[in-house]
Write an enzyme that holds these catalytic residues in place. Structure first.
Site, mmCIF file in Angstrom:
data_model
loop_
_atom_site.group_PDB
_atom_site.id
_atom_site.type_symbol
_atom_site.label_atom_id
_atom_site.label_comp_id
_atom_site.label_asym_id
_atom_site.label_seq_id
_atom_site.Cartn_x
_atom_site.Cartn_y
_atom_site.Cartn_z
ATOM 1 N N GLU A 1 0.837 -1.199 0.000
ATOM 2 C CA GLU A 1 0.000 0.000 0.000
ATOM 3 C C GLU A 1 0.868 1.244 0.000
ATOM 4 O OE1 GLU A 1 -3.359 -0.337 2.648
ATOM 5 O OE2 GLU A 1 -3.311 1.808 3.106
ATOM 6 N N GLU B 1 -3.034 10.480 3.046
ATOM 7 C CA GLU B 1 -4.234 10.724 3.836
ATOM 8 C C GLU B 1 -4.206 12.173 4.308
ATOM 9 O OE1 GLU B 1 -6.003 6.864 5.958
ATOM 10 O OE2 GLU B 1 -4.107 7.517 6.833
ATOM 11 N N ASP C 1 0.191 5.356 0.604
ATOM 12 C CA ASP C 1 -0.886 6.197 1.141
ATOM 13 C C ASP C 1 -0.614 7.687 1.111
ATOM 14 O OD1 ASP C 1 -2.253 3.924 1.924
ATOM 15 O OD2 ASP C 1 -1.626 4.028 4.007
#
Length: 285
Positions: free
Chosen positions: A100, A104, A102
């Protein structure tokens, strides 16, 4: 032959590289996956919006899976009092040993800056958080958030300015995402139990619905389907150049500038979290 050249030859042999455009209509690139109508694709596919109210957030996922790529999206974040909200935009594979990458965006009270939270998971293990303030208001206009993922490294960029690099140190025993195809996901959701000042500031639902907007998606990438991959570029002259792209001297100076002036958390400096010593990549980066 250099290692980079060998990697490119191997990728071309295995993946049967095709040069095609991959940008344009968001209806062609994404599925709205949840939110019961709170996610919408508007303006003939040129604009995508996610909304959050007290009942539910919303999200979308790419139709394609990718194994390496340079992926850009313009995002305008929730304006005003966004405390308690999280806008997540990331690449991820599936399963307990997933990879993953990311972005955010942690909302805040009006006038206080968003926190840009980044992380990298390899084989199900994350805990590689770095956080930043941005040098502009990300709610006033669209800004481009980019992930360059190739066999050498992962580079996070904002408006073309690199903010973070995660290098491939497999030769040192550190896993690197390279074998699992990932989809693009985004969601807008309620995280007021932790997102803003550790959960001290809750969402103000009188300001709902909260809305984030997306446009101008572009992927120069290897798309994965039925066990094989096809690599694409927006023009034949730059065919797969991103596969060997790295930070030049200017990029290295920019990333130092961002990390000196805008980084507010780095797992590689958290002695309380890692009293027995930092993760191995921290001493290599």
């Amino acid at each position: 032959m250099t290692k980079i050249f060998l990697v490119l030859v191997l990728l071309q042999t295995l993946f049967n590289i095709l040069v095609v455009a991959s940008a344009g209509n968001l209806n062609q690139d994404f599925d709205l996956t949840w939110g019961d109508g709170r996610a919408q694709i508007l303006d003939n596919g040129q604009l995508l919006t996610l909304s959050l109210d007290k009942s539910s957030g919303s999200g979308f996922r790419s139709k394609n899976q990718y194994l390496f790529g340079k992926i850009d999206m313009q995002i305008k974040l929730v304006p005003g009092n966004s405390a308690g909200t999280v806008t997540a935009y990331y690449l991820s594979s599936l399963g307990s040993t997933h990879d993953e990458i990311d972005f955010e965006f942690l909302g805040n009270l009006s006038g206080d800056p968003y926190i840009l939270h980044t992380n990298v998971f390899t084989q199900g293990k994350g805990n590689r958080e770095q956080q930043f303030y941005l040098w502009f208001d990300p709610t006033k206009d669209f800004h481009t958030y980019s992930i360059l993922w190739n066999p050498q490294s992962i580079i996070f960029s904002v408006d073309g300015t690199p903010i973070r690099q995660f290098k491939n140190f497999e030769s040192k025993g550190i896993p690197f995402p390279k074998n699992q195809a990932m989809s693009i996901y985004s969601s807008l959701w309620n995280a007021d139990d932790w997102a803003t000042r550790g959960g001290l500031v809750k969402a103000d639902w009188s300001k709902a619905p909260f809305t984030a907007s997306y446009r101008n998606f572009n992927a120069q990438a290897c798309t994965w389907s039925s066990g094989s991959s096809h690599c694409s570029s927006s023009s034949s002259s730059s065919s797969s150049s991103w596969l060997s792209q790295s930070l030049d001297a200017t990029g290295q100076e920019r990333i130092k500038w961002v990390q000196k002036n805008y980084m507010i958390y780095n797992y590689c400096r958290d002695t309380k979290r890692f009293p027995q010593g930092f993760p191995a990549e921290c001493s290599l980066a």
